[in-house]
Design a protein around this motif. Structure first.
Motif, PDB file in Angstrom:
ATOM      1  N   GLY A  25       0.559  -1.556  -0.421  1.00 20.48           N
ATOM      2  CA  GLY A  25       0.378  -0.033   0.051  1.00 20.48           C
ATOM      3  C   GLY A  25       0.758   1.593  -0.153  1.00 20.48           C
ATOM      4  N   THR A  26       0.278   2.066  -0.554  1.00 21.01           N
ATOM      5  CA  THR A  26       1.183   3.215  -0.050  1.00 21.01           C
ATOM      6  C   THR A  26       1.581   4.118   1.401  1.00 21.01           C
ATOM      7  OG1 THR A  26      -1.210   4.932  -0.012  1.00 21.01           O
ATOM      8  CG2 THR A  26      -0.136   4.444  -2.473  1.00 21.01           C
ATOM      9  N   ALA A  27       0.912   4.213   1.928  1.00 19.08           N
ATOM     10  CA  ALA A  27       0.881   4.503   3.655  1.00 19.08           C
ATOM     11  C   ALA A  27       1.398   2.596   4.114  1.00 19.08           C
ATOM     12  CB  ALA A  27      -0.428   4.558   4.167  1.00 19.08           C
ATOM     13  N   ASN A  28       0.872   1.382   4.151  1.00 15.69           N
ATOM     14  CA  ASN A  28       1.053   0.462   5.064  1.00 15.69           C
ATOM     15  C   ASN A  28       1.265  -0.698   3.692  1.00 15.69           C
ATOM     16  OD1 ASN A  28       0.566   1.452   7.267  1.00 15.69           O
ATOM     17  ND2 ASN A  28      -1.661   1.785   6.568  1.00 15.69           N
ATOM     18  N   GLY A 168      -7.445   4.934   0.716  1.00 12.14           N
ATOM     19  CA  GLY A 168      -5.829   4.104   1.308  1.00 12.14           C
ATOM     20  C   GLY A 168      -5.132   5.383   1.824  1.00 12.14           C
ATOM     21  N   GLY A 169      -3.973   5.443   1.623  1.00 10.62           N
ATOM     22  CA  GLY A 169      -3.550   6.794   1.792  1.00 10.62           C
ATOM     23  C   GLY A 169      -2.706   7.741   0.361  1.00 10.62           C
ATOM     24  N   GLY A 192      -6.127   9.464   2.318  1.00  5.74           N
ATOM     25  CA  GLY A 192      -6.398   9.793   3.591  1.00  5.74           C
ATOM     26  C   GLY A 192      -4.918  10.892   3.527  1.00  5.74           C
ATOM     27  N   GLU A 217      -2.500  13.945  10.790  1.00  9.75           N
ATOM     28  CA  GLU A 217      -3.361  12.907  10.270  1.00  9.75           C
ATOM     29  C   GLU A 217      -4.328  12.342  11.468  1.00  9.75           C
ATOM     30  OE1 GLU A 217      -1.298   9.068  10.240  1.00  9.75           O
ATOM     31  OE2 GLU A 217      -2.484   8.132   9.326  1.00  9.75           O
ATOM     32  N   LYS A 220      -7.335  13.563  12.196  1.00 13.45           N
ATOM     33  CA  LYS A 220      -8.413  13.069  11.262  1.00 13.45           C
ATOM     34  C   LYS A 220      -8.779  12.163  12.382  1.00 13.45           C
ATOM     35  CE  LYS A 220      -6.644  10.863   7.888  1.00 13.45           C
ATOM     36  NZ  LYS A 220      -5.666  10.051   7.129  1.00 13.45           N
ATOM     37  N   GLY A 296     -10.084   0.409   2.851  1.00 11.65           N
ATOM     38  CA  GLY A 296      -8.989   0.822   3.212  1.00 11.65           C
ATOM     39  C   GLY A 296      -9.286   1.726   5.039  1.00 11.65           C
ATOM     40  N   GLY A 297      -7.900   2.208   5.028  1.00 12.01           N
ATOM     41  CA  GLY A 297      -7.810   2.619   6.022  1.00 12.01           C
ATOM     42  C   GLY A 297      -9.064   4.058   6.056  1.00 12.01           C
ATOM     43  N   GLY A 298      -9.070   4.484   5.152  1.00 11.19           N
ATOM     44  CA  GLY A 298     -10.257   5.805   4.487  1.00 11.19           C
ATOM     45  C   GLY A 298     -12.192   5.498   5.076  1.00 11.19           C
ATOM     46  N   LEU A 300     -12.301   4.328   7.467  1.00 20.30           N
ATOM     47  CA  LEU A 300     -12.378   4.336   8.968  1.00 20.30           C
ATOM     48  C   LEU A 300     -13.341   6.046   9.418  1.00 20.30           C
ATOM     49  CD1 LEU A 300      -9.854   2.006  10.646  1.00 20.30           C
ATOM     50  CD2 LEU A 300     -12.016   1.603  11.184  1.00 20.30           C
ATOM     51  N   LEU A 323      -8.755  -2.027   6.940  1.00 20.67           N
ATOM     52  CA  LEU A 323      -7.218  -1.871   6.506  1.00 20.67           C
ATOM     53  C   LEU A 323      -6.444  -3.430   7.070  1.00 20.67           C
ATOM     54  CD1 LEU A 323      -6.911   0.056   9.496  1.00 20.67           C
ATOM     55  CD2 LEU A 323      -5.733   0.781   7.539  1.00 20.67           C
TER      56      LEU A 323
HETATM   57  P1  ADP Z   1      -2.289   2.375   1.723  1.00 19.19           P
HETATM   58  O1  ADP Z   1      -3.417   0.948   1.487  1.00 19.19           O
HETATM   59  O2  ADP Z   1      -2.821   3.406   0.134  1.00 19.19           O
HETATM   60  O3  ADP Z   1      -1.643   1.803   2.366  1.00 19.19           O
HETATM   61  P2  ADP Z   1      -4.377   1.734   3.981  1.00 19.19           P
HETATM   62  O4  ADP Z   1      -5.244   1.530   3.381  1.00 19.19           O
HETATM   63  O5  ADP Z   1      -3.138   1.427   5.164  1.00 19.19           O
HETATM   64  O6  ADP Z   1      -3.759   2.999   3.066  1.00 19.19           O
HETATM   65  O7  ADP Z   1      -5.208   3.251   4.851  1.00 19.19           O
HETATM   66  C1  ADP Z   1      -4.284   3.946   5.282  1.00 19.19           C
HETATM   67  C2  ADP Z   1      -4.768   5.478   4.999  1.00 19.19           C
HETATM   68  O8  ADP Z   1      -5.975   5.035   6.399  1.00 19.19           O
HETATM   69  C3  ADP Z   1      -3.861   6.898   5.799  1.00 19.19           C
HETATM   70  O9  ADP Z   1      -4.128   7.813   5.235  1.00 19.19           O
HETATM   71  C4  ADP Z   1      -4.419   6.905   7.143  1.00 19.19           C
HETATM   72  O10 ADP Z   1      -4.786   7.977   8.071  1.00 19.19           O
HETATM   73  C5  ADP Z   1      -6.564   6.689   7.267  1.00 19.19           C
HETATM   74  N1  ADP Z   1      -6.678   5.954   8.146  1.00 19.19           N
HETATM   75  C6  ADP Z   1      -5.952   5.096   9.209  1.00 19.19           C
HETATM   76  N2  ADP Z   1      -7.726   5.111  10.428  1.00 19.19           N
HETATM   77  C7  ADP Z   1      -8.159   5.880  10.152  1.00 19.19           C
HETATM   78  C8  ADP Z   1      -9.276   5.945  10.817  1.00 19.19           C
HETATM   79  N3  ADP Z   1     -10.013   5.614  12.024  1.00 19.19           N
HETATM   80  N4  ADP Z   1     -10.466   7.634  10.545  1.00 19.19           N
HETATM   81  C9  ADP Z   1      -9.591   8.089   9.138  1.00 19.19           C
HETATM   82  N5  ADP Z   1      -8.624   7.672   8.040  1.00 19.19           N
HETATM   83  C10 ADP Z   1      -7.733   6.876   8.817  1.00 19.19           C
END
Ligand code: ADP
Ligand code: MG
Length: 353
Positions: A25-28, A168-169, A192, A217, A220, A296-298, A300, A323
């Motif tokens: 992922g771009t973030a994780n 995602g991120g 994100g 972050e 947010k 994805g994290g978004g 949430l 996630l």
């Molecule tokens: P990627 O797949 O690009 O690596 P992820 O699916 O791991 O990304 O999501 C990461 C993004 O989700 C980040 O921008 C992070 O700030 C956001 N994120 C994680 N938890 C939360 C939350 N509880 N509320 C809002 N955004 C969240």
């Protein structure tokens, strides 16, 4: 004898941790090991010593260094905007993570890596190469929305449309899936990170306060929302006063954060609407029955489901573990590949060298 990973040995292999699914992922980055589950979950960050080229830290440790390194060390997110901005560092990061879960096992490994659907041919090949260099006997890639759909338990191999939105991120990916393939997809570089940046610039404008990426972050996650909250929230943020140059704090409310992130949120909603408009009517109707699934994290972010439901007039649900969806999906696919020729074919098609 040429081993193709199928048959008895193939079926047994996941028990020895030979099957590895990776969500790059771009973030994780998450790594799923067959028979064991998600074994690694770390930020996609790598810190390098510029003078020697040496890797100083990867993952969680490197993320703590972001914005805090002395001149000769650079901590970067090589996938930041959803494209592989830095091949070499991506490769080294991937090798490090694969090595970390493999430990001393030297068994032949099958690796499936989830990649953003918007990547170029060159990037796709770089990922395959990186996985091979990191010790994979055979490597495949799968488009992330496809893996997310598997991981979220959507009926991907049925002749019925499902819609997945992975926020995602660096990127948001919207895809309509039917019969094991992506019928239509759209990837935008708003996710994100853009929400964090919108918060940073709001705080700068409204409070003359400069805050770091990490603080934005946190705000947010702790008080951010896409829809009006029953009980609005607030938190204290710390940064540097733009006039005096000294550290200062301010109190930020959830209403302010919602207003600040409105623009990037609208872009995400727009991407969903445009994808729906471009989807064949039968499939859109199926998606209407099942609902749009958010991953994805978004996913949430408080109220994001409500916002998208309101704007599209479609039912919206959040995947069970947003996630981990993609990682779980890649794990499912790499395991199923040994027994299901259709899945094997799908992987081979998307992974031609
Ligand atoms: P990627 O797949 O690009 O690596 P992820 O699916 O791991 O990304 O999501 C990461 C993004 O989700 C980040 O921008 C992070 O700030 C956001 N994120 C994680 N938890 C939360 C939350 N509880 N509320 C809002 N955004 C969240
Ligand atoms: Mg992702």
């Amino acid at each position: 004898m040429k081993s193709n990973g199928s048959g008895f040995l193939g079926r047994l292999s996941h028990r020895f941790g030979r099957d590895i699914g990776i969500d790059l992922g771009t973030a994780n980055t998450l790594v799923h090991v067959g028979g064991r589950g998600v074994m690694l979950r770390e930020p996609s960050v790598i810190a390098i010593n510029k003078d020697t080229g040496e890797v100083m830290a990867v993952g969680e440790e490197a993320k703590r260094m972001l914005g805090r390194t002395p001149g000769h060390i650079v901590a970067t997110r090589p996938l930041r905007d959803g494209v592989i901005a830095d091949f070499e560092q991506t490769e080294r990061m991937l090798a490090y993570f694969i090595g970390k879960v493999s430990g001393r096992f030297l068994l032949r490994k099958t690796v499936v890596v989830g990649i953003p659907s918007g990547v170029t041919e060159v990037e796709r090949r770089a990922v395959l190469q990186a996985a091979k260099k990191a010790g994979a006997t055979q490597a495949f890639v799968i488009e992330e929305p496809m893996a997310a759909a598997f991981g979220a338990g959507l009926p991907v191999d049925e002749p019925s449309g499902s819609m997945i939105v992975d926020i995602g991120g660096g990127t948001t990916e919207v895809a309509v899936i039917s019969l094991g393939g992506i019928v239509h997809s759209r990837s935008i570089r708003v996710a994100g990170d853009e929400l964090d940046e919108a918060i940073t610039s709001y705080v700068r404008r409204a409070y003359n306060l400069f805050i770091g990426e990490k603080t934005a972050e946190t705000a947010k996650i702790q008080i951010g929302s896409a829809y009006q909250l029953e009980q609005e929230l607030e938190m204290t943020i710390k940064g540097r006063d733009l006039v005096s140059g000294l550290p200062r704090s301010a109190v930020l409310t959830s209403e302010e954060v919602r207003m600040a992130i409105q623009e990037p949120l609208s872009a995400i909603v727009e991407a969903v609407k445009l994808t729906l408009e471009a989807t064949p009517p039968e499939l859109a109707a199926d998606a209407m029955d099942y609902g749009i699934v958010l991953a994805g994290g978004g996913a949430l972010l408080r109220g994001i489901d409500k916002l998208i439901a309101n704007e599209t007039k479609m039912p919206v649900l959040i995947a069970k573990d947003p996630l981990s969806c993609v990682a779980i999906g890649t794990g499912m696919v790499v395991e199923a590949m040994h027994e299901n020729p259709l899945i094997r074919k799908m992987l081979e098609k998307s992974s031609r060298p």
